[in-house]
Design a protein around this motif. Sequence first.
Motif, PDB file in Angstrom:
ATOM      1  N   LEU A  20       0.843  -1.188   0.000  1.00  0.00           N
ATOM      2  CA  LEU A  20       0.000   0.000   0.000  1.00  0.00           C
ATOM      3  C   LEU A  20       0.879   1.240   0.000  1.00  0.00           C
ATOM      4  N   SER A  21       0.390   2.286  -0.648  1.00  0.00           N
ATOM      5  CA  SER A  21       1.076   3.567  -0.670  1.00  0.00           C
ATOM      6  C   SER A  21       0.130   4.653  -0.191  1.00  0.00           C
ATOM      7  N   TYR A  59       6.753   1.024  14.760  1.00  0.00           N
ATOM      8  CA  TYR A  59       6.036   0.292  15.801  1.00  0.00           C
ATOM      9  C   TYR A  59       4.884  -0.446  15.130  1.00  0.00           C
ATOM     10  N   TYR A  60       4.643  -1.692  15.586  1.00  0.00           N
ATOM     11  CA  TYR A  60       3.663  -2.542  14.922  1.00  0.00           C
ATOM     12  C   TYR A  60       2.682  -3.145  15.923  1.00  0.00           C
ATOM     13  N   ALA A  61       1.483  -3.381  15.450  1.00  0.00           N
ATOM     14  CA  ALA A  61       0.547  -4.192  16.212  1.00  0.00           C
ATOM     15  C   ALA A  61       1.055  -5.626  16.247  1.00  0.00           C
ATOM     16  N   ASP A  62       0.775  -6.311  17.337  1.00  0.00           N
ATOM     17  CA  ASP A  62       1.235  -7.697  17.475  1.00  0.00           C
ATOM     18  C   ASP A  62       0.722  -8.571  16.335  1.00  0.00           C
ATOM     19  N   SER A  63      -0.455  -8.280  15.841  1.00  0.00           N
ATOM     20  CA  SER A  63      -1.084  -9.127  14.824  1.00  0.00           C
ATOM     21  C   SER A  63      -0.361  -9.081  13.483  1.00  0.00           C
ATOM     22  N   VAL A  64       0.454  -8.057  13.255  1.00  0.00           N
ATOM     23  CA  VAL A  64       1.134  -7.928  11.964  1.00  0.00           C
ATOM     24  C   VAL A  64       2.654  -7.964  12.098  1.00  0.00           C
ATOM     25  N   LEU A  65       3.159  -7.991  13.327  1.00  0.00           N
ATOM     26  CA  LEU A  65       4.598  -7.965  13.564  1.00  0.00           C
ATOM     27  C   LEU A  65       5.276  -9.144  12.874  1.00  0.00           C
ATOM     28  N   GLY A  66       6.294  -8.835  12.092  1.00  0.00           N
ATOM     29  CA  GLY A  66       7.024  -9.859  11.354  1.00  0.00           C
ATOM     30  C   GLY A  66       6.474 -10.135   9.970  1.00  0.00           C
ATOM     31  N   ARG A  67       5.287  -9.626   9.678  1.00  0.00           N
ATOM     32  CA  ARG A  67       4.676  -9.832   8.347  1.00  0.00           C
ATOM     33  C   ARG A  67       4.552  -8.529   7.568  1.00  0.00           C
ATOM     34  N   PHE A  68       4.314  -7.433   8.253  1.00  0.00           N
ATOM     35  CA  PHE A  68       4.123  -6.129   7.609  1.00  0.00           C
ATOM     36  C   PHE A  68       5.330  -5.242   7.901  1.00  0.00           C
ATOM     37  N   THR A  69       5.641  -4.361   6.953  1.00  0.00           N
ATOM     38  CA  THR A  69       6.729  -3.403   7.132  1.00  0.00           C
ATOM     39  C   THR A  69       6.266  -2.023   6.685  1.00  0.00           C
ATOM     40  N   ILE A  70       6.386  -1.055   7.582  1.00  0.00           N
ATOM     41  CA  ILE A  70       6.068   0.328   7.234  1.00  0.00           C
ATOM     42  C   ILE A  70       7.360   1.045   6.894  1.00  0.00           C
ATOM     43  N   TYR A  80       4.612   3.835   2.946  1.00  0.00           N
ATOM     44  CA  TYR A  80       4.268   2.534   2.381  1.00  0.00           C
ATOM     45  C   TYR A  80       3.938   1.534   3.491  1.00  0.00           C
ATOM     46  N   LEU A  81       3.153   0.534   3.103  1.00  0.00           N
ATOM     47  CA  LEU A  81       2.936  -0.610   3.986  1.00  0.00           C
ATOM     48  C   LEU A  81       3.119  -1.856   3.133  1.00  0.00           C
ATOM     49  N   GLN A  82       4.235  -2.536   3.331  1.00  0.00           N
ATOM     50  CA  GLN A  82       4.504  -3.806   2.665  1.00  0.00           C
ATOM     51  C   GLN A  82       3.866  -4.905   3.498  1.00  0.00           C
ATOM     52  N   MET A  83       2.963  -5.655   2.883  1.00  0.00           N
ATOM     53  CA  MET A  83       2.226  -6.697   3.596  1.00  0.00           C
ATOM     54  C   MET A  83       2.559  -8.049   2.985  1.00  0.00           C
ATOM     55  N   GLU A  89      -7.799 -12.939   7.688  1.00  0.00           N
ATOM     56  CA  GLU A  89      -8.159 -11.995   8.751  1.00  0.00           C
ATOM     57  C   GLU A  89      -7.522 -10.612   8.568  1.00  0.00           C
ATOM     58  N   ASP A  90      -6.657 -10.471   7.579  1.00  0.00           N
ATOM     59  CA  ASP A  90      -6.125  -9.146   7.245  1.00  0.00           C
ATOM     60  C   ASP A  90      -7.077  -8.370   6.335  1.00  0.00           C
ATOM     61  N   THR A  91      -8.129  -9.011   5.881  1.00  0.00           N
ATOM     62  CA  THR A  91      -9.117  -8.345   5.039  1.00  0.00           C
ATOM     63  C   THR A  91      -9.729  -7.159   5.785  1.00  0.00           C
ATOM     64  N   ALA A  92      -9.637  -5.980   5.161  1.00  0.00           N
ATOM     65  CA  ALA A  92     -10.118  -4.755   5.804  1.00  0.00           C
ATOM     66  C   ALA A  92      -9.936  -3.585   4.848  1.00  0.00           C
ATOM     67  N   ASP A  93     -10.518  -2.468   5.225  1.00  0.00           N
ATOM     68  CA  ASP A  93     -10.164  -1.189   4.612  1.00  0.00           C
ATOM     69  C   ASP A  93      -8.973  -0.637   5.378  1.00  0.00           C
ATOM     70  N   TYR A  94      -7.943  -0.235   4.645  1.00  0.00           N
ATOM     71  CA  TYR A  94      -6.713   0.264   5.258  1.00  0.00           C
ATOM     72  C   TYR A  94      -6.642   1.781   5.076  1.00  0.00           C
ATOM     73  N   TYR A  95      -6.350   2.463   6.167  1.00  0.00           N
ATOM     74  CA  TYR A  95      -6.352   3.915   6.205  1.00  0.00           C
ATOM     75  C   TYR A  95      -4.978   4.456   6.565  1.00  0.00           C
ATOM     76  N   CYS A  96      -4.582   5.471   5.842  1.00  0.00           N
ATOM     77  CA  CYS A  96      -3.355   6.208   6.134  1.00  0.00           C
ATOM     78  C   CYS A  96      -3.677   7.298   7.146  1.00  0.00           C
ATOM     79  N   ASN A  97      -2.729   7.565   8.037  1.00  0.00           N
ATOM     80  CA  ASN A  97      -2.973   8.501   9.128  1.00  0.00           C
ATOM     81  C   ASN A  97      -1.714   9.320   9.364  1.00  0.00           C
ATOM     82  N   ALA A  98      -1.887  10.595   9.659  1.00  0.00           N
ATOM     83  CA  ALA A  98      -0.749  11.484   9.875  1.00  0.00           C
ATOM     84  C   ALA A  98      -0.984  12.349  11.102  1.00  0.00           C
TER      85      ALA A  98
END
Length: 122
Positions: A20-21, A59-70, A80-83, A89-98
């Motif tokens: 994701l970008s 910093y990562y949520a435990d549910s994605v640690l080791g699988r996702f990279t920001i 970016y979010l490399q998934m 269970e990762d199915t969702a709408d993903y939102y960027c936040n600043a």
Amino acid sequence: QVQLVESGGGLVQAGGSLTLSCAVSGRTFTDFAMAWFRQAPGNEREFVAAINWTGDKAYYADSVLGRFTISRDNAKNTVYLQMDSLRPEDTADYYCNADLSYGMIVTGGFYWGEGTQVIVSS
């Protein structure tokens, strides 16, 4: 006016990868700590990952640690979010936040994008 525009969502099989970008405009990009959140149908929005202004702290949520990279490219005003190893269970709408505060962003910063949908099929 600050704008965050996500892209890169789509349909992927379990075990696959997506990147994701989020392009940021309207203010100096390095003013912001950045984060990704997600919201699955029927669930509350949840924190996924955050990165500081220079990109040397994440910093990562435990549910994605080791699988996702920001990551972020400050020259391109983009985060970016490399998934990898995606799960249904990762199915969702993903939102960027600043937000100006790295400490506050894990609870949801001030600026939001409109989201991009990720569907992981089993």
